[in-house]
Write a protein that holds these residues in place. Structure first.
Motif, PDB file in Angstrom:
ATOM      1  N   ALA A  63       1.037   3.641  -4.992  1.00  0.00           N
ATOM      2  CA  ALA A  63       0.258   4.540  -4.892  1.00  0.00           C
ATOM      3  C   ALA A  63      -0.626   4.793  -5.969  1.00  0.00           C
ATOM      4  CB  ALA A  63       1.205   5.785  -4.769  1.00  0.00           C
ATOM      5  N   ALA A  64      -0.219   4.447  -7.393  1.00  0.00           N
ATOM      6  CA  ALA A  64      -1.184   4.627  -8.430  1.00  0.00           C
ATOM      7  C   ALA A  64      -2.429   3.550  -8.092  1.00  0.00           C
ATOM      8  CB  ALA A  64      -0.500   4.109  -9.667  1.00  0.00           C
ATOM      9  N   PHE A  65      -2.025   2.482  -7.447  1.00  0.00           N
ATOM     10  CA  PHE A  65      -3.244   1.639  -7.334  1.00  0.00           C
ATOM     11  C   PHE A  65      -4.076   2.038  -6.314  1.00  0.00           C
ATOM     12  CE2 PHE A  65      -3.980  -1.962  -4.174  1.00  0.00           C
ATOM     13  CZ  PHE A  65      -5.253  -2.325  -4.776  1.00  0.00           C
ATOM     14  N   PHE A  66      -3.827   2.730  -5.373  1.00  0.00           N
ATOM     15  CA  PHE A  66      -4.588   3.435  -4.093  1.00  0.00           C
ATOM     16  C   PHE A  66      -5.278   4.684  -4.662  1.00  0.00           C
ATOM     17  CE2 PHE A  66      -1.122   1.362  -1.345  1.00  0.00           C
ATOM     18  CZ  PHE A  66      -1.820   0.170  -1.064  1.00  0.00           C
ATOM     19  N   ASP A  67      -4.490   5.359  -5.567  1.00  0.00           N
ATOM     20  CA  ASP A  67      -4.967   6.684  -6.159  1.00  0.00           C
ATOM     21  C   ASP A  67      -6.410   5.977  -6.921  1.00  0.00           C
ATOM     22  OD1 ASP A  67      -3.380   8.215  -4.998  1.00  0.00           O
ATOM     23  OD2 ASP A  67      -2.078   8.493  -7.029  1.00  0.00           O
ATOM     24  N   ARG A  68      -5.942   4.711  -7.517  1.00  0.00           N
ATOM     25  CA  ARG A  68      -7.357   4.326  -8.395  1.00  0.00           C
ATOM     26  C   ARG A  68      -8.685   3.814  -7.518  1.00  0.00           C
ATOM     27  NH1 ARG A  68      -6.850  -0.371 -13.088  1.00  0.00           N
ATOM     28  NH2 ARG A  68      -9.115  -0.464 -13.475  1.00  0.00           N
ATOM     29  N   TYR A  69      -8.084   3.298  -6.469  1.00  0.00           N
ATOM     30  CA  TYR A  69      -8.930   2.682  -5.244  1.00  0.00           C
ATOM     31  C   TYR A  69      -9.195   3.446  -4.089  1.00  0.00           C
ATOM     32  CZ  TYR A  69      -9.342  -1.288  -8.851  1.00  0.00           C
ATOM     33  OH  TYR A  69      -9.499  -2.198  -9.883  1.00  0.00           O
ATOM     34  N   PRO A  70      -9.390   4.822  -4.077  1.00  0.00           N
ATOM     35  CA  PRO A  70      -9.151   5.615  -2.940  1.00  0.00           C
ATOM     36  C   PRO A  70     -10.096   5.224  -1.635  1.00  0.00           C
ATOM     37  CG  PRO A  70     -10.355   6.720  -4.432  1.00  0.00           C
ATOM     38  CD  PRO A  70      -9.876   5.400  -5.401  1.00  0.00           C
ATOM     39  N   THR A  71     -11.053   4.528  -1.960  1.00  0.00           N
ATOM     40  CA  THR A  71     -12.148   4.432  -1.058  1.00  0.00           C
ATOM     41  C   THR A  71     -12.058   2.770  -0.491  1.00  0.00           C
ATOM     42  OG1 THR A  71     -13.898   3.388  -2.558  1.00  0.00           O
ATOM     43  CG2 THR A  71     -13.879   5.712  -2.219  1.00  0.00           C
ATOM     44  N   ARG A  72     -10.833   2.182  -0.698  1.00  0.00           N
ATOM     45  CA  ARG A  72     -10.876   0.887  -0.466  1.00  0.00           C
ATOM     46  C   ARG A  72      -9.767   0.337   0.387  1.00  0.00           C
ATOM     47  NH1 ARG A  72     -13.864  -1.769  -4.268  1.00  0.00           N
ATOM     48  NH2 ARG A  72     -13.796  -3.517  -2.580  1.00  0.00           N
ATOM     49  N   ALA A  73      -9.094   1.071   1.361  1.00  0.00           N
ATOM     50  CA  ALA A  73      -8.110   0.917   2.021  1.00  0.00           C
ATOM     51  C   ALA A  73      -8.043   1.742   3.455  1.00  0.00           C
ATOM     52  CB  ALA A  73      -6.655   1.144   1.355  1.00  0.00           C
ATOM     53  N   ILE A  74      -7.600   1.203   4.435  1.00  0.00           N
ATOM     54  CA  ILE A  74      -7.631   1.940   5.682  1.00  0.00           C
ATOM     55  C   ILE A  74      -6.169   1.591   6.315  1.00  0.00           C
ATOM     56  CG2 ILE A  74     -10.061   1.967   6.317  1.00  0.00           C
ATOM     57  CD1 ILE A  74      -9.526  -0.470   7.873  1.00  0.00           C
ATOM     58  N   PRO A  75      -5.438   2.576   7.015  1.00  0.00           N
ATOM     59  CA  PRO A  75      -4.163   2.686   7.535  1.00  0.00           C
ATOM     60  C   PRO A  75      -3.988   2.029   8.847  1.00  0.00           C
ATOM     61  CG  PRO A  75      -4.970   4.877   7.885  1.00  0.00           C
ATOM     62  CD  PRO A  75      -6.115   3.968   7.255  1.00  0.00           C
TER      63      PRO A  75
END
Length: 362
Positions: free
Chosen positions: A290-302
């Motif tokens: 979660a901390a990783f995705f919070d740092r890269y919020p624009t770089r993942a899709i579900p």
């Protein structure tokens, strides 16, 4: 209720009510047109499904209208409409390749044609679908440009996504699949240019490795990113798989960070419950990701990675959506909006739509 749901008729409406009541995440919310998304009251399940196989490996598929009904029931408003390019033989009794080792699973256009025909017949607006080309044989790239030309002729303007295609998928090794080679990857240039010129994302399944050799295949994806840095490449499942269940999360996250920093057009696909079951659900690990995705919020899709074989039903889809969405609960508001509410997905497809802001978010 959406227009698509209405078309399902009274019987469908009754089934919908029952299914939603049983859904572990609760009914999807019709947030379109509301001022903000209230995380305290609304479901945490993702509102886009960027990895949904409308066709199975073999055997009959769930009907198109029934499956789009599942999306409406679940609150999924956008989805990528994958076929499965690698099909079992038509005379095979199998519906899943893992149950039939030794049976060849080879690329085919059949599922893409079926998807395109179903899409054009229904012309759905809710859910909004991005039809994908999944026929691509990355081991024989010379066959891909003529295939795209055929799709252009038969279904002009319909296909807006590419993949899921296999660079290396160890689970298919018993079914005669082999990893693409470095030379194969160099020869992708013609079709990757077509995708790049059209702004079409491509979802690539490329295993990082396995429990014995955890980064064995990483050089293949690195070569792909190095040669095609301007393509919209979506890395399916962040390289994880059933063959790689014991990787140190810190090591995995470090690799992902390095590649995201180096390649701005790389997007991570968070589909498949393997991520939740083998990584996110472990004590202390969810917080790290979660901390990783919070740092890269624009770089993942579900996505769910649901495969629509006829032996499944709405409850199966709802469970897959709930499981693959659990990581959403740990995200901060920015990452939740970008990932779960679909902002990144809309951006990848250059859609005019925007995700709702989260209530109380700065």
């Amino acid at each position: 209720m959406s227009h698509t749901s209405r078309r399902l008729g009274m019987a469908g409406a009754v089934l919908t009510a029952v299914a939603i009541a049983a859904s572990p995440a609760g009914a999807g919310s019709a947030v379109a047109g509301t001022e903000c998304f209230d995380r305290a009251r609304e479901p945490y399940t993702s509102q886009v499904d960027s990895h949904l196989h409308f066709r199975p490996f073999g055997g009959p598929a769930i009907g198109f209208e029934e499956l789009t009904g599942y999306l409406n029931k679940s609150g999924v408003r956008h989805a990528s409409m994958y076929g499965i390019g690698q099909m079992l033989p038509v005379n095979s009794p199998c519906t899943y390749y893992l149950n039939c080792p030794g049976t060849p699973v080879v690329p085919s256009m059949k599922n893409d044609f079926a998807n395109a025909e179903n899409y054009l017949a229904a012309k759905p607006k809710d859910p909004e679908l991005a039809v994908s080309m999944t026929f691509m044989d990355l081991n024989h790239p010379e066959t891909i440009p003529p295939g795209i030309a055929l799709y252009d002729k038969e279904f002009p303007g319909v296909f807006r996504w590419a993949g899921e295609v296999n660079l290396v998928k160890q689970a298919l090794f018993p079914n005669h699949h082999t990893a693409a080679t470095s030379e194969n990857i160099k020869n992708w240039a013609p079709f990757m240019k077509v995708l790049r010129d059209r702004g079409i994302p491509i979802t690539i399944h490329s295993d990082l490795g396995n429990n014995a050799e955890q980064t064995k295949y990483l050089p293949l994806m690195e070569q792909t990113l190095r040669l095609y840095p301007a393509n919209k490449i979506v890395w399916a499942h962040m390289g994880l798989s059933k063959e790689l269940t014991t990787m140190d999360p810190d090591r995995h996250i470090k690799i992902m960070k390095r590649l995201l920093d180096k390649y701005p057009d790389l997007t991570l696909d968070l589909s498949w419950r393997v991520l939740e079951d083998n990584y996110f659900s472990k004590p202390g690990v969810r917080e790290k990701y979660a901390a990783f995705f919070d740092r890269y919020p624009t770089r993942a899709i579900p996505g769910t990675d649901f495969v629509a074989s006829r032996d499944k039903d709405y409850n199966t889809y709802a469970q897959e959506l709930e499981v693959t969405s659990r990581i959403n609960k740990a995200l901060n508001d920015r990452a939740f909006r970008d990932i779960a509410l679909g902002e990144n997905y809309y951006r990848l497809l250059n859609l005019k739509e925007s995700a709702p802001r989260v209530c109380g978010a700065a």
